[in-house]
Design a protein around this motif. Structure first.
Motif, PDB file in Angstrom:
ATOM      1  N   ALA A 249      -2.183   0.966  -5.114  1.00 22.18           N
ATOM      2  CA  ALA A 249      -1.178   1.976  -4.800  1.00 22.18           C
ATOM      3  C   ALA A 249       0.215   1.486  -5.160  1.00 22.18           C
ATOM      4  O   ALA A 249       1.051   2.253  -5.661  1.00 22.18           O
ATOM      5  N   ARG A 250       0.478   0.218  -4.915  1.00 22.87           N
ATOM      6  CA  ARG A 250       1.790  -0.329  -5.251  1.00 22.87           C
ATOM      7  C   ARG A 250       2.045  -0.228  -6.753  1.00 22.87           C
ATOM      8  O   ARG A 250       3.126   0.200  -7.185  1.00 22.87           O
ATOM      9  N   GLU A 251       1.049  -0.613  -7.555  1.00 25.27           N
ATOM     10  CA  GLU A 251       1.211  -0.523  -9.006  1.00 25.27           C
ATOM     11  C   GLU A 251       1.465   0.916  -9.441  1.00 25.27           C
ATOM     12  O   GLU A 251       2.301   1.182 -10.311  1.00 25.27           O
ATOM     13  N   ALA A 252       0.740   1.845  -8.832  1.00 27.54           N
ATOM     14  CA  ALA A 252       0.889   3.249  -9.214  1.00 27.54           C
ATOM     15  C   ALA A 252       2.264   3.790  -8.842  1.00 27.54           C
ATOM     16  O   ALA A 252       2.913   4.495  -9.623  1.00 27.54           O
ATOM     17  N   VAL A 253       2.729   3.465  -7.639  1.00 29.54           N
ATOM     18  CA  VAL A 253       4.038   3.951  -7.195  1.00 29.54           C
ATOM     19  C   VAL A 253       5.133   3.404  -8.112  1.00 29.54           C
ATOM     20  O   VAL A 253       6.050   4.127  -8.520  1.00 29.54           O
ATOM     21  N   LEU A 254       5.050   2.124  -8.445  1.00 27.80           N
ATOM     22  CA  LEU A 254       6.052   1.534  -9.330  1.00 27.80           C
ATOM     23  C   LEU A 254       6.028   2.193 -10.706  1.00 27.80           C
ATOM     24  O   LEU A 254       7.078   2.435 -11.317  1.00 27.80           O
ATOM     25  N   ALA A 255       4.830   2.488 -11.188  1.00 28.83           N
ATOM     26  CA  ALA A 255       4.718   3.077 -12.524  1.00 28.83           C
ATOM     27  C   ALA A 255       5.213   4.518 -12.562  1.00 28.83           C
ATOM     28  O   ALA A 255       5.711   4.983 -13.593  1.00 28.83           O
ATOM     29  N   THR A 257       7.539   5.913 -10.511  1.00 29.53           N
ATOM     30  CA  THR A 257       8.893   6.107  -9.984  1.00 29.53           C
ATOM     31  C   THR A 257       9.901   5.679 -11.040  1.00 29.53           C
ATOM     32  O   THR A 257       9.756   4.602 -11.636  1.00 29.53           O
ATOM     33  N   PRO A 258      10.904   6.464 -11.308  1.00 28.23           N
ATOM     34  CA  PRO A 258      11.900   6.092 -12.323  1.00 28.23           C
ATOM     35  C   PRO A 258      12.513   4.722 -12.051  1.00 28.23           C
ATOM     36  O   PRO A 258      12.771   4.359 -10.897  1.00 28.23           O
TER      37      PRO A 258
END
Length: 829
Positions: A249-255, A257-258
């Motif tokens: 989830a962390r990787e996805a949120v970072l990817a 989010t601008p």
């Protein structure tokens, strides 16, 4: 009841009434469970209804309701009424949040019949089954472990990664991460949240702890707003039991989010952590690989500096990058140069560390100048320049003090043969700083080293062991020219206290004292213990581990490693390996000046070079070693082992005068310690052997004494050489058996009374193929003797010995000498 038990209950009797509530965060399989139950009911001819078609009479239907937390109050009230009917078939799923009043009432009504079923993540075995179904042979144990740790077993997330065909997202560097193809599947999850929830997720993804006050400060909102957002995050299935974002989830949120939004939050979080004095390494680490480098900013420069300090003991290469990033962000070069030099040294980049440290030393305006001097002194010692390192330590005492400079100056002065200056410095110097653990350790190190040169071996070793014990809590946080543990181990090896040496190196490796730069030294010294004990297999394994762990060794460590290689080849009678070592040994010996700490390697190289009949190139270094020891008044502790190795070399080279000279020196050191006494007795017996005066009892007693002080290979070699040189066949066989026993080999099986018609012994294995004479030849050749020496002992010509070897090769199916020796070691061992 579990979800599995519920499936079993419905499948066993679909017509039976059942009323249950199923709670699970997003992605935990609520919808999948209801789908399986619906199939069971339909197969049994029972009508399946949902929240849009709640029957008045439930007797002929099963009501399966998904996501009850999304239903309106009227529907929830109707379901609660249905739950009062004990004959109903009603199964309702819902998330732990939100929990409006009507849903709470429904959950309570369901709980009167069955306790709520709480869905868990998939077990490793369940992940294995899913991965094998999706990927077949590509479902490795490593992949399963990755899926479990990356998703915590959340079924939807496991399925999402498996659906990409590359679940670990492995890139060219082999590091796992969320596959790019999976990011789009997370869009829907994030779109379900309102802005405060998405902001909290972004802040957590960039490194904020899931603490309401910290998140509120980072986002510039109230703690109440954060407290209202967190239940939605927990119900999403994207966090673990401690509210930490799952890695996927962390990787996805970072990817998703601008960059600008993430960076603004990160910058705010860095400010908060700096104000609080908290760690910042994990916050700024991602910026090193950012697509766009941040503009210079004082707070970021400070954060990079602090992160470099946090990283250097465990990840020195990362620390170097962080200090460079600090300069790019606006920090001055002089503010980080010394610390950068320290990190470069710890990372093994000694040339860069020395260049940087030299610039720090000559610039009296540079911050941390004392650290720069310490780094330079350390690097010089590791590069074998002990005299230069010592001069720098002495210069430091007069200009810029650092804790331990005087002590390491004393050690260096002794190591380079200047005992008077060392004694004066030890008596007159005083550490001007507070009495810290490091200063106390350094003082004891200097005292122990001084005692080793002019006093008792036991007292010296005791002081050094105490120094090493005191240094252990320091761990990897301090860069040193050498560690008390390493010095104690070297002293212990010289005086035969091999158990102490082993303990010192093991404890140093465990504590990490001196950091990565000293780790190789400790591990190499650890390999020296089995080498001297004659356990070449253990020594070879330890040496291989060192070579595998590091890309390049410092000069001092390379000399030690080459000497260990030579010692292993010498003891294994591997002439090809000895020849291979010779060229590298000549190069490294030329690079490294002689000091006390090179005497062990030098002794091994002298012994090995003698086997190759190529000892002349070592003569200048042996003279330097002799001058060094003479300048120290020939301390027995440091001198005996070198003289013992030179004695062995003189015997191999058939130089009796030199052998007598070394034996006489050893005799004068016999009273110093038990190892010196055993070597002195051994030297005397060697002279008797060379003169042809071989007494079986004396030889065996002396060989076993060498074994008792920790030199079993030397004892076996003594007995074996005596066996070769005696003319009494009975004595020869007895001494060969003695040699075998000292090497830890079982006694040679006795011949059966009956042999074959050709006189071949009926021994087990391949040795049964050889005649008695061929066995004698094989044993002597395996012991390292030339054809000429074997022939002389067995009263046959060297040509006849060569003929026997040819027959042995043919019978054992060997084509090369190396192959023959390998087979003979196995058969005779």
């Amino acid at each position: 009841m579990s979800a599995t038990a519920l499936r079993r209950l419905v499948a066993t009797d679909p017509a039976a009434p059942v009323i249950a509530g199923v709670q699970g965060a997003g992605g935990y399989g609520k919808t999948t469970l209801l789908g399986e139950l619906a199939r069971i009911y339909r197969d049994a001819g029972i009508t399946v209804c949902d929240s849009t078609s709640i029957p008045v009479d439930p007797s002929g239907a099963a009501v399966l309701v998904d996501d009850a937390h999304r239903l309106d109050e009227a529907t929830l009230h109707a379901l609660r009424e249905l739950a009062q009917n004990t004959s109903a078939r009603l199964i309702v799923t819902y998330r732990p949040w939100p929990r409006p009043t009507a849903l709470a009432a429904l959950v309570g009504a369901l709980g009167q019949h069955t306790r709520p079923i709480l869905l868990d993540g998939l077990s490793r075995q369940e992940i294995v089954e899913q991965a094998e179904t999706a990927l077949g042979d590509r479902a490795t144990s490593e992949l399963v472990e990755y899926l479990h740790s990356w998703t915590a077993g959340v079924p939807r997330l496991v399925s999402r990664l498996l659906s990409t065909g590359n679940p670990a997202g492995l890139g060219p560097d082999g590091k796992p991460g969320t596959p790019r193809a999976a990011f789009d599947l997370f869009h829907h999850d994030l779109d379900q949240f309102d802005e405060p929830v998405r902001d909290c997720l972004t802040a957590m993804a960039v490194g904020a702890a899931p603490h309401p006050a910290l998140l509120a400060s980072t986002l510039g909102v109230t703690s109440t707003a954060v407290a209202e957002a967190m239940p939605a995050i927990r119900a999403s299935g994207l966090v673990d039991a401690h509210d930490g974002l799952l890695p996927v989830a962390r990787e996805a949120v970072l990817a998703l989010t601008p960059w600008e939004q993430r960076f603004d939050m990160l910058r705010q979080l860095v400010h908060i952590q700096l104000d609080r004095g908290g760690p910042v390494l994990e916050l700024v680490r991602p910026l090193l690989n950012a697509e766009l480098a941040p503009l210079p900013e004082p707070a970021l420069a400070t954060a990079f500096e602090k992160a470099g300090d946090e990283a250097w003991p465990d990840s020195p290469k990362l620390a170097v990058r962080l200090f460079d990033a600090a300069v790019s962000a606006g920090a001055t070069v002089t503010s980080v140069s010394a610390r950068r030099a320290r990190a470069a040294a710890a990372a093994g980049n000694l040339d860069e560390a020395l260049r940087t440290a030299d610039r720090v030393i000559v610039d009296d305006t540079t911050d941390d100048r004392a650290l720069g001097i310490q780094v330079a002194a350390t690097v010089l010692a590791h590069r074998g320049q002990l005299a230069r390192s010592t001069e720098l330590c002495r210069w430091s005492m007069e200009h810029v003090r650092w804790s331990g400079d005087a002590a390491f100056a004393v050690v260096g002065l002794l190591g380079t043969g200047r005992p008077e200056e060392a004694g004066q410095l030890l008596r007159s110097s005083a550490d001007t700083g507070p009495p810290t653990t490091l200063s106390g350790t350094a003082t004891q190190l200097a005292e122990g080293m001084y005692e080793s040169v002019g006093g008792s071996a036991a007292a010296a070793l005791s002081t050094l062991v105490r120094s090493a014990s005191l240094a252990e809590p320091v761990g990897p946080a301090v860069l040193l020219p050498d560690t008390p543990a390493a010095v104690a181990a070297v002293v212990a090896l010289h005086c035969g206290e091999f158990d102490v040496a082993e303990s010192m190196t093991d404890r140093a490796i465990e504590s990490g004292i001196g950091g990565p730069l000293l780790r190789s030294r400790h591990r190499l010294l650890s390999a020296w213990v089995p080498l001297l004990r004659g356990d070449t297999m253990a020594a070879r394994t330890k040496l291989a581990d060192v070579y595998q762990e590091v890309d390049a060794l410092a000069t001092r460590d390379r000399l030690t490693a080459i000497a260990i290689e030579a010692g292993i080849a010498n003891r294994d009678n591997d002439m090809a390996a000895l020849a291979d070592v010779r060229g590298r040994a000549r190069k490294i010996v030329a690079e490294h000046p002689v000091d006390l700490f090179t005497l062990l390697p030098l002794g091994e190289l002298v012994s090995a070079a003698a086997r190759l009949r190529d000892r002349e190139w070592l003569a200048p270094y042996l003279r330097q070693a002799q001058d060094l020891l003479t300048g120290l008044d020939t301390p027995p502790l440091w001198s005996a082992m070198l003289h013992w190795k030179c004695l062995q070399a003189a015997i191999v080279m058939e130089q009796p005068e030199q052998a007598r000279e070394h034996a006489g020196t050893l005799e004068g050191m016999a009273q110093h310690n038990s190892l010196s006494a055993a070597m002195a007795d051994g030297a005397r017996v060697w002279l008797e052997i060379l003169a042809g005066e071989i007494d079986q009892d004396t030889t065996e007693r002396t060989a076993r004494a060498l074994h008792a002080v920790g030199l079993p290979w030397d004892g076996a070699n003594l007995a074996g050489q005596a066996a070769v040189r005696t003319t009494d066949r009975r004595v020869m066989l007895a001494l060969l058996e003695c040699a075998r026993s000292l090497q830890g080999k079982a006694p040679r099986p006795q011949k059966h009374p009956a042999g074959d018609r050709n006189g071949h012994a009926a021994d087990a294995g391949g040795m049964g193929l050889l005649s008695g004479r061929e066995k004698e030849v094989a044993e002597l050749v395996l012991a390292g003797y030339t054809y000429k020496q074997v022939g002389k002992r067995l009263f046959i010509s060297a040509k006849t010995v060569e003929h026997h070897i040819g027959r042995i090769k043919q019978r054992l199916g060997c084509t090369t000498r190396e192959e023959l020796l390998t087979q003979l070691r196995t058969l005779l061992g």
